[in-house]
Design an enzyme around this catalytic site. Structure first.
Site, PDB file in Angstrom:
ATOM      1  N   GLU A 209       0.879  -1.180   0.000  1.00 19.73           N
ATOM      2  CA  GLU A 209       0.000   0.000   0.000  1.00 19.73           C
ATOM      3  C   GLU A 209       0.909   1.220   0.000  1.00 19.73           C
ATOM      4  O   GLU A 209       1.420   1.623   1.037  1.00 19.73           O
ATOM      5  CB  GLU A 209      -0.905  -0.023   1.242  1.00 19.73           C
ATOM      6  CG  GLU A 209      -1.930  -1.152   1.248  1.00 19.73           C
ATOM      7  CD  GLU A 209      -3.045  -0.927   0.238  1.00 19.73           C
ATOM      8  OE1 GLU A 209      -3.293   0.236  -0.164  1.00 19.73           O
ATOM      9  OE2 GLU A 209      -3.677  -1.928  -0.164  1.00 19.73           O
ATOM     10  N   CYS A 243      -2.083   9.549   2.496  1.00 23.57           N
ATOM     11  CA  CYS A 243      -1.660   8.929   1.233  1.00 23.57           C
ATOM     12  C   CYS A 243      -2.585   9.292   0.079  1.00 23.57           C
ATOM     13  O   CYS A 243      -2.152   9.366  -1.063  1.00 23.57           O
ATOM     14  CB  CYS A 243      -1.573   7.413   1.376  1.00 23.57           C
ATOM     15  SG  CYS A 243      -3.124   6.665   1.885  1.00 23.57           S
TER      16      CYS A 243
HETATM   17  P1  NAD Z   1       7.620   4.834   7.649  1.00 28.17           P
HETATM   18  O1  NAD Z   1       8.875   5.646   7.569  1.00 28.17           O
HETATM   19  O2  NAD Z   1       6.918   4.707   8.947  1.00 28.17           O
HETATM   20  O3  NAD Z   1       7.968   3.419   7.063  1.00 28.17           O
HETATM   21  C1  NAD Z   1       7.020   2.375   7.069  1.00 28.17           C
HETATM   22  C2  NAD Z   1       7.636   1.138   7.666  1.00 28.17           C
HETATM   23  O4  NAD Z   1       8.740   0.733   6.878  1.00 28.17           O
HETATM   24  C3  NAD Z   1       8.126   1.318   9.104  1.00 28.17           C
HETATM   25  O5  NAD Z   1       7.594   0.280   9.894  1.00 28.17           O
HETATM   26  C4  NAD Z   1       9.631   1.218   8.998  1.00 28.17           C
HETATM   27  O6  NAD Z   1      10.205   0.517  10.081  1.00 28.17           O
HETATM   28  C5  NAD Z   1       9.847   0.438   7.720  1.00 28.17           C
HETATM   29  N1  NAD Z   1      11.073   0.859   7.053  1.00 28.17           N
HETATM   30  C6  NAD Z   1      11.488   2.119   6.800  1.00 28.17           C
HETATM   31  N2  NAD Z   1      12.662   2.104   6.137  1.00 28.17           N
HETATM   32  C7  NAD Z   1      13.009   0.810   5.967  1.00 28.17           C
HETATM   33  C8  NAD Z   1      14.099   0.127   5.352  1.00 28.17           C
HETATM   34  N3  NAD Z   1      15.113   0.796   4.788  1.00 28.17           N
HETATM   35  N4  NAD Z   1      14.097  -1.221   5.355  1.00 28.17           N
HETATM   36  C9  NAD Z   1      13.085  -1.909   5.927  1.00 28.17           C
HETATM   37  N5  NAD Z   1      12.041  -1.314   6.527  1.00 28.17           N
HETATM   38  C10 NAD Z   1      11.992   0.018   6.546  1.00 28.17           C
HETATM   39  O7  NAD Z   1       6.530   5.392   6.656  1.00 28.17           O
HETATM   40  P2  NAD Z   1       6.685   6.183   5.304  1.00 28.17           P
HETATM   41  O8  NAD Z   1       7.203   5.287   4.255  1.00 28.17           O
HETATM   42  O9  NAD Z   1       7.326   7.505   5.490  1.00 28.17           O
HETATM   43  O10 NAD Z   1       5.125   6.444   5.058  1.00 28.17           O
HETATM   44  C11 NAD Z   1       4.676   7.423   4.205  1.00 28.17           C
HETATM   45  C12 NAD Z   1       4.372   6.834   2.842  1.00 28.17           C
HETATM   46  O11 NAD Z   1       3.393   5.827   2.990  1.00 28.17           O
HETATM   47  C13 NAD Z   1       3.805   7.835   1.865  1.00 28.17           C
HETATM   48  O12 NAD Z   1       4.364   7.608   0.613  1.00 28.17           O
HETATM   49  C14 NAD Z   1       2.314   7.503   1.839  1.00 28.17           C
HETATM   50  O13 NAD Z   1       1.686   7.865   0.653  1.00 28.17           O
HETATM   51  C15 NAD Z   1       2.344   6.017   2.058  1.00 28.17           C
HETATM   52  N6  NAD Z   1       1.098   5.537   2.648  1.00 28.17           N
HETATM   53  C16 NAD Z   1       0.298   4.749   1.884  1.00 28.17           C
HETATM   54  C17 NAD Z   1      -0.921   4.324   2.399  1.00 28.17           C
HETATM   55  C18 NAD Z   1      -1.838   3.464   1.587  1.00 28.17           C
HETATM   56  O14 NAD Z   1      -2.776   2.939   2.157  1.00 28.17           O
HETATM   57  N7  NAD Z   1      -1.599   3.298   0.304  1.00 28.17           N
HETATM   58  C19 NAD Z   1      -1.292   4.667   3.692  1.00 28.17           C
HETATM   59  C20 NAD Z   1      -0.429   5.436   4.443  1.00 28.17           C
HETATM   60  C21 NAD Z   1       0.778   5.882   3.912  1.00 28.17           C
END
Ligand code: NAD
Length: 488
Positions: A209, A243
């Site tokens: 997602e 998102c």
């Molecule tokens: P985040 O930084 O919290 O990362 C998400 C998860 O990935 C965390 O649990 C983290 O531990 C893990 N993570 C981060 N870097 C990592 C790595 N290098 N290796 C392994 N795991 C790792 O969240 P984020 O990515 O900043 O979230 C924002 C993004 O999520 C935006 O792009 C948003 O559009 C998207 N989003 C999508 C939805 C959807 O339903 N489609 C919902 C919410 C957010």
């Protein structure tokens, strides 16, 4: 052995006991999850206030309500979703049992993001529990306080079957080395690729997602005042860290100034003259994202806002006008309270613009002209499409929610989550009797046999076992007649 390895092993051992399979167990765990949300509501909303400056009612509306809806639906539909699903048969299998049996996949890993940390982590959990899986839950470490509250799930759910693993990137990476039966990840596309790479090592299926730049087209033939109210709400809720927030506006130059003025009025109405001190206006999650978002403004023209305070991670509701496709703000998902307006000369140019970019999570269009809306649906691609509003497609639990291409893989909500996290097993139970009917498939393969095979195999019969009994009997008689003739 690492803590993560141990937790996954325990979850697998718990799954293999078979105790997550009976529907009573699943229903009880779902009720416990509901109790967690009710009893810990104050701790949850306090944590969200500390992490993202979300107001108490805002958290209830945007995080907890949809979760409650998911749990209620799963509880009421559990036995229907988990039951065998009859399918259409052919004449050859008319008297056999043919159905799809949903079965749990095994151990599922859910990795949550920080922007709606409760909703994006626990909504997939509902479907995963309903489908009978063990689940390792990894909340985002960026929402420190909310992740801490989620650890309390151990007091409500079977702790071996549904462990919560807190920690940062190293812990997530350690988890990703383990073998899962499905990984459900919510977050950005770059990490999504790492998740998929790790999953590929074990041939583990994934749901990703992700996000991206969701366009919002405003047709000059629409009620611009209403359109701007809905866009202002959809953009600035949670400080743009949604998102499915409209990332940028496409509209004709002739209406750009009107759009700016209507949005200015709405910002004032929704967030007062001073959003910084207003309780329902959020904050950027951390300084890294604050700096990233501020840098995106670049040399674009600020039409509204632009005010900010790094010490509080505050960026006021901002509109940028006359933005060009080459500008900095158009190169990545904004995920913050900046709303660029990119002027385009009409619908054709808007469609071309959208199609030249990665497929977005959602496409928004505001128009009173149904032909414009239908053209956008037919001539573009995105995870979802919403005309004349923002965000609310998320609330329709029967609509599959997810992206396409760069915005994600797979989908969820309601029964879609249950199906996504189940194995839909094909089952055919034939009888050992009626062997003569099989003559047509055994060698030698004569023309006559081929003719009858066409009749028996190509005719699809859509009946369930208990309904349309008369039709079933008639078709069985027909099949018997054909077989008789064939065997003469
Ligand atoms: P985040 O930084 O919290 O990362 C998400 C998860 O990935 C965390 O649990 C983290 O531990 C893990 N993570 C981060 N870097 C990592 C790595 N290098 N290796 C392994 N795991 C790792 O969240 P984020 O990515 O900043 O979230 C924002 C993004 O999520 C935006 O792009 C948003 O559009 C998207 N989003 C999508 C939805 C959807 O339903 N489609 C919902 C919410 C957010």
């Amino acid at each position: 052995m690492s803590r993560e390895q141990l937790v996954v092993q325990q979850a697998r051992t718990a799954f293999l006991t078979g105790r997550s399979k009976p529907l009573d167990f699943r229903a009880q765990q779902l009720k416990n999850l509901k109790r967690f949300v009710t009893e810990r509501q104050k701790e949850i909303t306090d944590a969200l206030k500390m992490d993202l400056n979300k107001s108490e009612n805002g958290s209830k509306l945007y995080e907890l309500l949809s979760l409650e809806g998911e749990v209620n639906l799963a509880l009421s539909k559990l036995s229907e979703w988990a039951s065998p699903r009859p399918v259409a048969k052919n004449l050859l299998t008319i008297s056999d049992e043919v159905y799809i049996q949903p079965q749990p996949l095994g151990v599922v890993l859910i990795i949550g993001a920080w922007n709606y940390p409760i909703a994006v982590t626990l909504q997939p959990l509902v479907g995963a529990i309903a489908a009978g899986n063990a689940v390792v839950i990894k909340p985002s470490e960026i929402c420190v306080h909310t992740a801490k509250v989620m650890e309390l799930l151990a007091l409500y759910l079977d702790p071996e079957m549904y462990p919560v693993v807190t920690g940062g990137v190293p812990e997530t990476q350690e988890l990703l080395k383990q073998r899962f039966d499905h990984i459900f990840y919510t977050g950005n596309s770059s990490v999504g690729k790492l998740v998929m790479e790790a999953a590929a090592r074990h041939l583990t299926p994934v749901t990703l997602e992700l996000g991206g730049k969701s366009p919002c087209y405003i047709d000059k033939d629409c009620d611009i005042k209403i359109a701007c109210r809905r866009i202002t709400w959809g953009k600035y809720v949670n400080c743009g860290q949604t998102c499915i927030a409209p990332d940028y506006i496409l509209c004709e130059p002739s209406i750009q100034n009107r759009v700016v003025e209507e949005i200015r009025n709405c910002i004032k109405e929704f967030y007062t003259d001073d959003p910084k001190t207003f309780s329902d206006y959020g904050r950027i999650i951390n300084q890294r994202h604050f700096k990233r978002i501020m840098a995106l403004i670049g040399d674009s023209t600020v039409a509204i806002g632009g005010d900010n305070d790094e010490s509080e991670c505050y960026i006021g509701p901002t509109v940028l006008k006359d933005v060009t496709p080459e500008s900095k703000v158009m190169q990545e998902e904004i995920f913050g309270p900046l709303l660029p307006i990119v002027p385009v000369n009409g619908l054709n140019e808007a469609i071309k613009f959208i199609n030249e970019k990665e497929k977005p999570l959602v496409l928004y269009a505001f128009s009173s002209n149904n032909k414009v809306i239908k053209r956008l649906i037919a001539e573009t691609s995105s995870g979802g499409f919403l005309a004349n509003d923002c965000l609310v497609h998320f609330t329709i639990i029967d609509l599959p929610f997810g992206g396409v291409g760069n915005s994600g893989i797979g989908h969820y909500h309601g029964k879609h989550t249950f199906d996504q996290l189940s194995h839909l097993r094909s089952c055919l139970i034939k009888k050992l009797s009626m062997e003569r009917v099989n003559q047509m498939r055994y060698p030698p393969h004569t023309r006559e046999k081929l003719r009858w095979a066409r009749i028996l195999l190509l005719k699809q019969v859509n009946i369930s076992r208990w309904r349309h009994l008369a039709q079933a009997a008639m078709l069985a008689a027909l099949a018997a007649f054909l077989v008789q003739r064939f065997l003469r």
